[in-house]
Write an enzyme that holds these catalytic residues in place. Structure first.
Site, short mmCIF file in Angstrom:
data_model
loop_
_atom_site.label_atom_id
_atom_site.label_comp_id
_atom_site.label_asym_id
_atom_site.label_seq_id
_atom_site.Cartn_x
_atom_site.Cartn_y
_atom_site.Cartn_z
N ASP A 215 -53.54 96.04 48.15
CA ASP A 215 -52.16 95.99 48.63
C ASP A 215 -52.16 96.38 50.10
O ASP A 215 -53.06 97.09 50.56
CB ASP A 215 -51.17 96.81 47.79
CG ASP A 215 -51.56 98.25 47.54
OD1 ASP A 215 -52.31 98.84 48.35
OD2 ASP A 215 -51.10 98.81 46.53
N GLU B 260 -57.98 96.43 44.01
CA GLU B 260 -56.61 96.97 43.93
C GLU B 260 -55.85 96.67 45.22
O GLU B 260 -55.09 97.52 45.73
CB GLU B 260 -56.63 98.48 43.67
CG GLU B 260 -57.43 98.86 42.43
CD GLU B 260 -57.41 100.35 42.11
OE1 GLU B 260 -56.58 101.10 42.68
OE2 GLU B 260 -58.24 100.77 41.28
N ASN C 84 -65.98 102.04 41.44
CA ASN C 84 -64.74 101.64 42.11
C ASN C 84 -64.20 102.81 42.93
O ASN C 84 -64.15 103.95 42.44
CB ASN C 84 -63.72 101.27 41.02
CG ASN C 84 -62.49 100.56 41.54
OD1 ASN C 84 -62.59 99.55 42.23
ND2 ASN C 84 -61.32 101.09 41.20
N HIS D 155 -56.53 99.66 49.28
CA HIS D 155 -55.11 100.00 49.48
C HIS D 155 -54.94 100.26 50.98
O HIS D 155 -55.25 101.34 51.47
CB HIS D 155 -54.75 101.27 48.69
CG HIS D 155 -54.81 101.10 47.21
ND1 HIS D 155 -53.90 100.35 46.51
CD2 HIS D 155 -55.67 101.58 46.29
CE1 HIS D 155 -54.18 100.37 45.23
NE2 HIS D 155 -55.27 101.11 45.06
N GLU E 138 -63.50 106.66 41.78
CA GLU E 138 -63.10 107.68 42.76
C GLU E 138 -63.88 108.99 42.66
O GLU E 138 -63.28 110.07 42.68
CB GLU E 138 -61.59 107.94 42.65
CG GLU E 138 -60.78 106.67 42.87
CD GLU E 138 -59.27 106.85 42.67
OE1 GLU E 138 -58.83 107.97 42.37
OE2 GLU E 138 -58.55 105.85 42.82
#
Ligand code: G3I
Length: 304
Positions: free
Chosen positions: A236, A234, A168, A205, A127
């Site tokens: 979702d 990650e 990432n 996400h 990030e």
């Protein structure tokens, strides 16, 4: 296949989940984990605040529990995350300049050495880009100099030459977004200059503010064309029922369409394990039952 991990393996991929060490005593949780997944990412246990709570004093107890569980059950491990502006220990938050840069380098060396040979891929830097504007995120690490990211990658490579080294980030899924382009340009530059980077993680996400984009496959393909693996790290997806299931299926089909998309990790097992305070973004309900999203993922992995 009849499980996520086995079905992904038949396509030359892995299927993983984030794992929390304090849930390894929950029989329902562990039952699903051991049955379905063949890659794990420690959700918080390898972060800087967890592994070096006081400067120079390392604590790998909880992270080691997850790694041991993975090894005992034939799962591989994604390491998360060596250098990040968030979840730093208080002492690091109070450092700057050369002292912070040296502390970052030492942290990467120590953690990557501790896990040498046990990590499939490290999220070396997490990030580091701003949500808008196409530039770097302002942070204490960024203020040590723009080269902090490449220094982090070179340091990780020296400590564990066998681990794949990933950048990432989130909101890098939509090919048209500035942030995606900024990360793409960094990776392109790193490959051109020989900075050791092996993979790009798209957190993915998805929610109403950053929905699954119709050009997701294009994004995966374009990163892969730079000569790196891409991984969905990650995943979702907010929502429920058939709408959510369709989107999960689309994500899997997009990964399978890109040969260098090597695996998918969901960010938790049951909806109640999610970092999101509310919502039902995962593949199993709070009781551990398979949701329509689970079936859509399994069917997509087994198609063709
Ligand atoms: O362990 C402490 C506990 O001792 C304390 O009593 C409690 C009170 O707040 O906090 C607990 O720590 C929490 C930790 O999760 C473990 O549950 C932290 O407050 C909380 O901030 C932390 O949240 C994590 C978050 O990262 C922090 O940034 C989430 O679990 C984790 O899922 C989330 O994961 C991130 C990825 O690392 C990077 N990408 C985004 C993703 C979602 O935010």
């Amino acid at each position: 296949g009849t499980t996520l991990g086995a079905s992904a393996a038949e396509k030359g991929r892995y299927f993983g989940t984030a794992v929390a060490a304090n849930k390894l005593s929950d029989a329902t949780y562990v039952g699903i984990l051991n049955r379905e997944f063949n890659m794990v990412t420690p959700e918080n246990e390898m972060k800087w605040d967890a592994t070096e709570p006081s400067q120079g004093q390392f604590n790998y107890t909880n992270a080691d529990r997850i790694v041991s569980h993975a090894q005992a059950n034939g799962m591989r491990v994604r390491g998360h995350a060596l250098a990040w502006h968030s979840q730093q220990p208080g002492w690091a938050q109070n450092l700057s300049g050369t002292a912070l840069r040296q502390a970052m380098v030492n942290h990467i060396t120590q953690a990557a050495t501790h896990y040498q040979g046990k990590i499939y891929a490290w999220d070396v830097v997490n990030e580091a880009f701003a949500d808008s504007g196409g530039g770097r995120r302002d942070s204490n690490l960024q203020r040590t100099g723009n080269d902090w990211i490449e220094v982090a990658f070179r340091t990780a490579r020296a400590a564990d030459p066998a681990a794949k080294l990933c950048y990432n980030d989130y909101n890098t899924d939509n090919w048209t977004w500035e942030k995606t382009q900024a990360v793409y340009n960094m990776v392109k530059d790193f490959k051109a200059r020989g900075v050791p980077i092996d993979c790009v993680g798209l957190q993915s996400h998805f929610n109403s503010g950053s929905p699954y984009p119709s050009n997701y496959r294009t994004t995966l393909q374009n990163f892969a064309a730079l000569g790196v693996d891409v991984q969905i790290t990650e995943l979702d997806i907010e929502g429920s029922g058939s709408t959510q299931a369709t989107t999960y299926g689309n994500v899997v089909r997009d990964c399978l369409a890109v040969s260098r998309c090597t695996g998918i990790t969901v960010w938790g097992i049951r909806d109640t394990d999610s970092w999101r305070a509310s919502g039902t973004p995962l593949l199993f309900d709070g009781s551990g039952n398979k949701k329509p999203a689970y079936t859509a993922v399994l069917d997509a992995l087994n198609a063709g």
